[in-house]
Write a protein that holds these residues in place. Structure first.
Motif: not given
Length: 373
Positions: A112, A166, A80, A115
């Motif tokens: 992100d 993602e 990530a 994530s």
């Protein structure tokens, strides 16, 4: 490690990619994110290394050994990115996740930082039978995939596969397009605008170039599509030219974004540009400012079959690119899956649902267990 609390903490840490050049420096860079996560991951059993491929642009590699049946197995990468896009157009406070039990707001909440939190929480405590995991939290994803490419330059090892984390709206992505970007410059000769005949207008030259590129874009879009990824695309996305309203412009430049599909390369994309502009004069093409490969994992590949079954998600393919462009060309089977919806990424009121984060944690854990099954 609680993924919801961690997401909120990460949103509070500004990490805008400085490459855009439009954000105050105090909000830019990955350093604060890297420092915070270095401590958090270390306290949760990870061995953490910091790398800095560009001055002041760090990324992290955090490892945890396998347990039970997974001990000694090839490692799984969860990737990530630490950086975000700018915040100047946001309609909410970009660094306030808000006290909302259902949504987490702010820049990077969807893209992100959720994530990062979900993958870290899943790998910190995935159970007794899991393979070794390597968390790669990259820098400069939004601008050039620098962190992921640097990681792949490090000494190699055996990899079971890679999950690029993602937002994918509940879909396991097996393929996405690649990206080739360059700058085309047109040169002219300056003069006072009251006597334009004494100059050579670079913007007029560039207008002819753009018209030819529009035709090329139509040709590319009309080609036989790839079965999963469709046709490539070409877009003139930025135009800059001129210095004063009362001067004939001596220079103009455009930036090109070309999305590629299997069978297309950066070299081939550049050759097409040159062929389309062969009859024009006074222009140049830069070296690629970005050259990222497309990825397309065969659905019959063992890693794809195991991952899709464990995640319990439908398979899909997308047009945008990810850090996976650094992993897949090196022979690492790569999929893309993470919490949230890409439609919320980069938006003026970016947010992510708390339920999506919790769901991703459980699906990541299920994937790790399945890889040792």
């Amino acid at each position: 490690m609680d993924a919801i609390d961690l997401t909120r903490q990460l949103v509070r840490i500004p990490s805008v990619n400085p490459g855009y050049g439009i954000t105050p420096p105090e909000f830019c860079g990955e350093t604060r994110m890297a420092e915070f996560l270095h401590g958090t991951l270390s306290r949760n059993g990870f061995t953490v290394q910091r790398h800095e491929p560009k001055p002041g642009r760090p990324y992290l590699v955090a490892e945890k050994p396998g347990r039970g049946r997974g001990a000694g197995a090839p490692a799984v990468i969860f990737c990530a990115h630490l950086d975000t896009v700018p915040v100047c157009d946001m309609t909410i406070d970009p660094f306030d996740p808000k006290n909302d039990p259902f949504l987490i707001h702010g820049r990077g909440s969807c893209d992100d930082k959720a994530s990062i939190a979900a993958s870290a929480a899943a790998c910190a405590d995935a159970g007794d039978h899991v393979p070794p995991v390597v968390l790669v939290y990259t820098c400069d994803e939004e601008f050039g995939f620098t962190g992921a490419e640097h990681f792949m330059s490090l000494p190699g090892r055996a990899w079971a596969g890679c999950v690029v984390c993602e937002p994918t709206a509940g879909v396991a992505i097996l393929g996405h397009k690649g990206v080739y970007r360059c700058v085309i410059g047109a040169a002219g000769r300056s003069a006072h605008s009251s006597t334009p005949e004494r100059g050579d207008n670079a913007i007029y030259r560039m207008a002819r170039i753009i018209s030819r590129l529009e035709t090329l874009a139509g040709d590319i879009a009309g080609r036989v599509p790839h079965p999963q990824l469709g046709s490539g695309t070409l877009c003139v996305s930025i135009v800059r030219g001129g210095t004063a309203v009362n001067s004939v412009p001596s220079c103009c430049e455009i930036q090109i974004d070309r999305r590629t599909v299997p069978g297309e390369t950066a070299a081939g994309a550049e050759a097409e540009l040159r062929a389309a502009l062969a009859d024009e004069t006074g222009w140049t093409v830069s070296a690629p400012t970005l050259d990222a490969s497309c990825i397309c994992l065969d659905a019959r590949h063992p890693f794809a079959q195991t991952a899709v079954a464990a995640l319990g998600l439908p398979v899909g393919y997308v047009s945008y690119a990810t850090d996976g462009s650094a992993f897949a060309p090196q022979g690492i089977p790569t999929i893309v899956y993470g919490p949230g919806n890409i439609a919320q990424a980069h938006t003026a009121d970016e947010y992510i649902a708390v339920a999506d984060i919790r769901d991703a944690v459980e699906r990541y854990r299920a994937l790790l267990r399945a890889l040792c099954g």
